[in-house]
Design a protein around this motif. Sequence first.
Motif: not given
Length: 344
Positions: A226-253
Amino acid sequence: MKNQLQTNFKPLQMKAIKLAVPAKPIKLQGPKWKATPTVRKHLKSYKLLYSHWKNQGRPQNHPSHTELRTAKKLLRNSQRIEQAIARKQLYQQIMEKPTRKLFYRLINRNRKSRNNTTNCLEIDDVKSYRGITVTPIIGKVHELCILQKLQLQPGPDLQFGFTEGLCPLMASLLVTEAKCEKLQKNIHVPLFITTVDVQSAFDVVKHIILMDKLLDEHIPPDLLQLIKELYTDLESKVKWMGDTFNIKQGVRQGGILSTHLYKLYVQDILEELKNNSIGFLLGNIYIGAPTCADDIALLSSDTSEMQLMLAIIGRYADQHQLTSIQQKLKSYSVIRKKKTTNGY
Protein backbone atom coordinates in the motif's frame (compact mmCIF):
# COMPACT_ATOMS: atom_id res chain seq x y z
CA MET A 1 -62.84 22.47 25.91
CA LYS A 2 -61.13 22.25 22.54
CA ASN A 3 -62.09 25.81 21.62
CA GLN A 4 -60.79 27.07 24.94
CA LEU A 5 -57.41 25.39 24.42
CA GLN A 6 -57.11 26.89 20.93
CA THR A 7 -57.98 30.32 22.31
CA ASN A 8 -55.31 30.07 25.02
CA PHE A 9 -52.69 28.57 22.69
CA LYS A 10 -52.99 31.16 19.90
CA PRO A 11 -51.41 34.10 21.85
CA LEU A 12 -48.53 31.87 22.89
CA GLN A 13 -48.02 30.77 19.29
CA MET A 14 -47.96 34.38 18.03
CA LYS A 15 -45.48 35.33 20.75
CA ALA A 16 -43.19 32.42 19.79
CA ILE A 17 -43.36 33.43 16.11
CA LYS A 18 -42.35 37.02 16.95
CA LEU A 19 -39.41 35.81 18.99
CA ALA A 20 -38.25 33.25 16.40
CA VAL A 21 -38.67 35.41 13.29
CA PRO A 22 -37.03 38.88 13.51
CA ALA A 23 -39.10 41.84 12.46
CA LYS A 24 -36.31 43.18 10.28
CA PRO A 25 -34.36 41.07 7.76
CA ILE A 26 -30.89 40.10 8.85
CA LYS A 27 -28.21 41.92 6.90
CA LEU A 28 -25.54 39.55 5.64
CA GLN A 29 -22.01 40.52 6.59
CA GLY A 30 -19.72 40.05 3.61
CA PRO A 31 -16.51 41.60 2.30
CA LYS A 32 -16.83 45.34 1.81
CA TRP A 33 -15.65 46.74 -1.49
CA LYS A 34 -14.08 50.16 -1.06
CA ALA A 35 -14.61 52.11 -4.25
CA THR A 36 -12.32 54.95 -5.30
CA PRO A 37 -13.66 58.50 -5.77
CA THR A 38 -13.65 58.00 -9.55
CA VAL A 39 -15.83 54.89 -9.31
CA ARG A 40 -18.16 56.61 -6.87
CA LYS A 41 -18.55 59.52 -9.28
CA HIS A 42 -19.49 57.21 -12.16
CA LEU A 43 -21.78 55.18 -9.88
CA LYS A 44 -23.66 58.29 -8.74
CA SER A 45 -24.04 59.50 -12.34
CA TYR A 46 -25.31 56.08 -13.42
CA LYS A 47 -27.91 55.98 -10.60
CA LEU A 48 -29.23 59.44 -11.51
CA LEU A 49 -29.52 58.56 -15.21
CA TYR A 50 -31.18 55.25 -14.36
CA SER A 51 -33.73 56.97 -12.12
CA HIS A 52 -34.47 59.54 -14.84
CA TRP A 53 -34.86 56.81 -17.47
CA LYS A 54 -37.11 54.76 -15.16
CA ASN A 55 -39.39 57.73 -14.48
CA GLN A 56 -39.80 58.19 -18.25
CA GLY A 57 -41.22 54.71 -18.54
CA ARG A 58 -37.94 52.97 -19.59
CA PRO A 59 -38.17 53.89 -23.29
CA GLN A 60 -35.91 52.04 -25.72
CA ASN A 61 -33.94 53.79 -28.51
CA HIS A 62 -34.22 57.07 -26.61
CA PRO A 63 -31.45 59.62 -25.89
CA SER A 64 -31.85 58.93 -22.14
CA HIS A 65 -31.34 55.20 -22.78
CA THR A 66 -28.19 55.93 -24.82
CA GLU A 67 -26.81 58.14 -22.04
CA LEU A 68 -27.55 55.38 -19.53
CA ARG A 69 -25.62 52.79 -21.57
CA THR A 70 -22.67 55.17 -21.93
CA ALA A 71 -22.63 55.80 -18.17
CA LYS A 72 -22.79 52.06 -17.52
CA LYS A 73 -19.74 51.44 -19.75
CA LEU A 74 -17.77 54.17 -17.95
CA LEU A 75 -18.69 52.64 -14.59
CA ARG A 76 -17.60 49.14 -15.62
CA ASN A 77 -14.33 50.41 -17.12
CA SER A 78 -13.46 52.28 -13.93
CA GLN A 79 -14.29 49.18 -11.87
CA ARG A 80 -12.07 46.97 -14.03
CA ILE A 81 -9.18 49.45 -13.75
CA GLU A 82 -9.54 49.56 -9.98
CA GLN A 83 -9.68 45.75 -9.71
CA ALA A 84 -6.58 45.43 -11.91
CA ILE A 85 -4.67 47.85 -9.67
CA ALA A 86 -5.76 45.95 -6.54
CA ARG A 87 -4.76 42.64 -8.14
CA LYS A 88 -1.33 44.00 -9.07
CA GLN A 89 -0.82 45.32 -5.55
CA LEU A 90 -1.72 41.89 -4.12
CA TYR A 91 0.83 40.14 -6.35
CA GLN A 92 3.48 42.69 -5.39
CA GLN A 93 2.81 42.16 -1.68
CA ILE A 94 3.06 38.38 -2.10
CA MET A 95 6.44 38.70 -3.83
CA GLU A 96 7.89 41.29 -1.42
CA LYS A 97 6.40 40.26 1.95
CA PRO A 98 4.69 36.87 1.63
CA THR A 99 2.36 35.79 4.42
CA ARG A 100 -0.04 32.89 4.87
CA LYS A 101 -3.02 35.25 4.75
CA LEU A 102 -1.94 36.71 1.39
CA PHE A 103 -1.28 33.23 -0.01
CA TYR A 104 -4.79 32.03 0.86
CA ARG A 105 -6.22 35.20 -0.66
CA LEU A 106 -4.49 34.24 -3.88
CA ILE A 107 -5.85 30.67 -3.67
CA ASN A 108 -9.42 31.89 -3.10
CA ARG A 109 -9.06 34.31 -6.01
CA ASN A 110 -7.91 31.55 -8.37
CA ARG A 111 -10.75 29.25 -7.31
CA LYS A 112 -13.17 31.67 -8.92
CA SER A 113 -11.31 31.48 -12.23
CA ARG A 114 -11.72 28.74 -14.83
CA ASN A 115 -8.03 28.82 -15.72
CA ASN A 116 -5.79 26.18 -14.16
CA THR A 117 -2.64 28.26 -14.46
CA THR A 118 -1.65 31.84 -13.80
CA ASN A 119 1.44 33.92 -14.50
CA CYS A 120 0.96 36.42 -11.69
CA LEU A 121 4.10 35.44 -9.73
CA GLU A 122 7.66 35.98 -10.88
CA ILE A 123 10.09 33.09 -10.50
CA ASP A 124 13.53 34.43 -9.57
CA ASP A 125 14.92 31.51 -7.56
CA VAL A 126 13.58 27.98 -7.97
CA LYS A 127 14.88 27.02 -4.49
CA SER A 128 12.49 29.54 -2.92
CA TYR A 129 9.52 27.30 -3.78
CA ARG A 130 8.46 23.92 -2.41
CA GLY A 131 5.70 21.58 -3.47
CA ILE A 132 2.82 20.73 -1.15
CA THR A 133 0.34 17.86 -1.20
CA VAL A 134 -3.35 18.69 -1.12
CA THR A 135 -4.89 15.36 -0.11
CA PRO A 136 -8.66 14.80 -0.09
CA ILE A 137 -10.34 13.73 3.15
CA ILE A 138 -10.68 10.11 1.99
CA GLY A 139 -6.93 10.04 1.30
CA LYS A 140 -6.10 11.28 4.81
CA VAL A 141 -8.42 8.69 6.33
CA HIS A 142 -6.71 6.01 4.24
CA GLU A 143 -3.24 7.07 5.46
CA LEU A 144 -4.47 7.23 9.05
CA CYS A 145 -5.75 3.66 8.82
CA ILE A 146 -2.39 2.53 7.43
CA LEU A 147 -0.56 4.32 10.26
CA GLN A 148 -2.63 2.59 12.94
CA LYS A 149 -1.91 -0.82 11.42
CA LEU A 150 1.82 -0.18 10.97
CA GLN A 151 2.45 -0.01 14.74
CA LEU A 152 5.83 1.64 14.27
CA GLN A 153 8.22 1.71 17.21
CA PRO A 154 8.71 5.08 18.96
CA GLY A 155 12.21 5.38 17.55
CA PRO A 156 15.34 6.92 19.12
CA ASP A 157 15.02 8.61 22.52
CA LEU A 158 16.65 11.79 21.21
CA GLN A 159 14.12 12.36 18.39
CA PHE A 160 11.74 15.03 19.71
CA GLY A 161 10.15 16.13 16.45
CA PHE A 162 6.73 14.86 15.34
CA THR A 163 6.63 12.45 18.30
CA GLU A 164 3.56 12.00 20.45
CA GLY A 165 4.10 13.09 24.04
CA LEU A 166 7.35 14.92 23.26
CA CYS A 167 8.08 18.56 22.51
CA PRO A 168 10.96 20.23 20.61
CA LEU A 169 11.63 22.30 23.75
CA MET A 170 12.88 19.09 25.38
CA ALA A 171 15.75 19.04 22.88
CA SER A 172 16.72 22.58 23.85
CA LEU A 173 16.48 21.55 27.51
CA LEU A 174 19.13 18.86 26.96
CA VAL A 175 21.43 21.41 25.33
CA THR A 176 20.90 23.77 28.28
CA GLU A 177 21.61 20.98 30.79
CA ALA A 178 24.83 20.12 28.96
CA LYS A 179 25.94 23.77 29.11
CA CYS A 180 25.10 24.01 32.82
CA GLU A 181 26.97 20.78 33.51
CA LYS A 182 30.12 22.24 31.99
CA LEU A 183 29.78 25.68 33.55
CA GLN A 184 29.03 24.47 37.09
CA LYS A 185 31.90 22.01 37.33
CA ASN A 186 35.26 23.45 38.23
CA ILE A 187 36.85 22.27 35.01
CA HIS A 188 37.97 24.34 32.07
CA VAL A 189 37.02 21.96 29.27
CA PRO A 190 34.83 23.61 26.61
CA LEU A 191 31.57 22.20 25.32
CA PHE A 192 31.36 22.10 21.53
CA ILE A 193 27.95 22.39 19.86
CA THR A 194 27.43 21.82 16.14
CA THR A 195 24.00 22.25 14.55
CA VAL A 196 23.21 20.21 11.46
CA ASP A 197 20.24 20.82 9.18
CA VAL A 198 19.23 19.05 5.99
CA GLN A 199 18.00 21.47 3.37
CA SER A 200 14.56 20.49 2.00
CA ALA A 201 14.73 17.32 4.07
CA PHE A 202 11.32 15.92 3.17
CA ASP A 203 12.00 16.46 -0.52
CA VAL A 204 15.22 14.42 -0.72
CA VAL A 205 13.99 11.12 0.72
CA LYS A 206 14.76 8.38 -1.81
CA HIS A 207 11.81 6.04 -2.29
CA ILE A 208 13.97 2.96 -2.89
CA ILE A 209 15.93 3.48 0.34
CA LEU A 210 12.73 4.20 2.24
CA MET A 211 11.18 0.90 1.10
CA ASP A 212 14.30 -0.97 2.23
CA LYS A 213 14.02 0.57 5.68
CA LEU A 214 10.36 -0.42 5.86
CA LEU A 215 11.41 -4.00 5.05
CA ASP A 216 13.91 -3.88 7.90
CA GLU A 217 11.08 -2.89 10.24
CA HIS A 218 9.25 -6.13 9.29
CA ILE A 219 6.22 -4.29 7.92
CA PRO A 220 3.45 -6.70 6.78
CA PRO A 221 3.61 -7.25 2.99
CA ASP A 222 0.12 -5.90 2.34
CA LEU A 223 0.84 -2.63 4.15
CA LEU A 224 4.21 -2.35 2.47
CA GLN A 225 2.52 -2.72 -0.91
CA LEU A 226 0.00 0.00 0.00
CA ILE A 227 2.76 2.44 0.93
CA LYS A 228 4.66 1.54 -2.21
CA GLU A 229 1.57 2.28 -4.30
CA LEU A 230 1.23 5.67 -2.61
CA TYR A 231 4.70 6.62 -3.89
CA THR A 232 4.52 5.01 -7.33
CA ASP A 233 3.89 7.00 -10.54
CA LEU A 234 3.65 10.30 -8.69
CA GLU A 235 3.30 13.50 -10.69
CA SER A 236 3.44 17.14 -9.74
CA LYS A 237 2.79 20.39 -11.51
CA VAL A 238 4.02 23.93 -11.06
CA LYS A 239 0.86 25.98 -11.32
CA TRP A 240 2.62 29.19 -12.28
CA MET A 241 3.99 28.83 -15.82
CA GLY A 242 4.97 25.18 -15.29
CA ASP A 243 4.44 21.69 -16.68
CA THR A 244 3.76 18.26 -15.19
CA PHE A 245 6.77 16.14 -14.15
CA ASN A 246 7.37 12.81 -12.42
CA ILE A 247 8.46 12.54 -8.78
CA LYS A 248 11.09 9.95 -7.84
CA GLN A 249 11.97 11.15 -4.33
CA GLY A 250 10.53 12.93 -1.31
CA VAL A 251 7.63 12.28 1.04
CA ARG A 252 4.34 14.13 0.74
CA GLN A 253 4.39 17.56 2.38
CA GLY A 254 1.35 17.57 4.65
CA GLY A 255 0.67 13.83 4.49
CA ILE A 256 -0.30 11.79 7.56
CA LEU A 257 2.47 9.23 7.02
CA SER A 258 5.16 11.69 5.91
CA THR A 259 6.60 12.63 9.30
CA HIS A 260 6.72 9.00 10.47
CA LEU A 261 8.39 7.86 7.26
CA TYR A 262 11.01 10.61 7.49
CA LYS A 263 11.83 9.75 11.11
CA LEU A 264 12.27 6.14 10.01
CA TYR A 265 14.55 7.36 7.21
CA VAL A 266 17.00 9.12 9.59
CA GLN A 267 16.70 7.10 12.80
CA ASP A 268 19.69 4.84 12.02
CA ILE A 269 22.17 7.71 12.39
CA LEU A 270 20.90 8.53 15.89
CA GLU A 271 20.98 4.87 16.89
CA GLU A 272 24.58 4.54 15.68
CA LEU A 273 25.75 7.56 17.68
CA LYS A 274 23.95 6.38 20.82
CA ASN A 275 25.01 2.72 20.63
CA ASN A 276 28.65 3.75 20.31
CA SER A 277 28.34 6.53 22.96
CA ILE A 278 29.86 9.06 20.60
CA GLY A 279 29.04 12.46 22.06
CA PHE A 280 28.23 14.11 25.37
CA LEU A 281 27.22 12.10 28.44
CA LEU A 282 25.22 13.71 31.25
CA GLY A 283 26.31 11.40 34.04
CA ASN A 284 25.68 8.00 32.45
CA ILE A 285 22.88 9.26 30.17
CA TYR A 286 23.71 9.85 26.50
CA ILE A 287 22.50 13.23 25.18
CA GLY A 288 25.03 13.72 22.39
CA ALA A 289 22.58 14.32 19.53
CA PRO A 290 19.22 15.88 20.52
CA THR A 291 17.14 16.05 17.34
CA CYS A 292 13.99 17.74 16.18
CA ALA A 293 12.88 16.21 12.85
CA ASP A 294 15.81 17.07 10.52
CA ASP A 295 17.61 19.47 12.90
CA ILE A 296 20.40 17.84 14.90
CA ALA A 297 22.52 19.39 17.64
CA LEU A 298 25.81 17.54 18.17
CA LEU A 299 27.29 17.91 21.68
CA SER A 300 30.81 16.93 22.65
CA SER A 301 33.66 18.00 24.93
CA ASP A 302 36.37 16.89 22.54
CA THR A 303 37.19 18.24 19.11
CA SER A 304 38.29 14.82 17.82
CA GLU A 305 35.05 13.26 18.97
CA MET A 306 33.07 16.08 17.34
CA GLN A 307 34.97 15.51 14.11
CA LEU A 308 34.14 11.79 14.33
CA MET A 309 30.42 12.61 14.75
CA LEU A 310 30.54 14.88 11.73
CA ALA A 311 32.30 12.18 9.72
CA ILE A 312 29.60 9.63 10.64
CA ILE A 313 26.85 12.04 9.66
CA GLY A 314 28.68 12.89 6.43
CA ARG A 315 28.97 9.21 5.54
CA TYR A 316 25.29 8.65 6.31
CA ALA A 317 24.37 11.68 4.19
CA ASP A 318 26.36 10.35 1.24
CA GLN A 319 24.77 6.91 1.53
CA HIS A 320 21.28 8.42 1.63
CA GLN A 321 22.05 11.16 -0.92
CA LEU A 322 21.58 14.06 1.50
CA THR A 323 24.24 16.10 -0.28
CA SER A 324 23.05 19.52 0.93
CA ILE A 325 23.78 18.70 4.58
CA GLN A 326 27.30 20.18 4.46
CA GLN A 327 25.98 23.63 3.52
CA LYS A 328 24.14 24.21 6.82
CA LEU A 329 26.69 23.40 9.55
CA LYS A 330 27.29 25.84 12.42
CA SER A 331 29.61 25.30 15.39
CA TYR A 332 29.72 26.95 18.81
CA SER A 333 31.79 26.50 21.95
CA VAL A 334 30.92 27.08 25.62
CA ILE A 335 33.94 27.86 27.81
CA ARG A 336 34.04 28.56 31.56
CA LYS A 337 36.16 31.63 32.23
CA LYS A 338 38.88 31.34 34.83
CA LYS A 339 38.52 33.45 37.96
CA THR A 340 41.17 36.10 38.62
CA THR A 341 43.03 36.56 41.89
CA ASN A 342 40.33 39.06 42.97
CA GLY A 343 37.64 36.41 42.63
CA TYR A 344 36.14 37.76 39.39
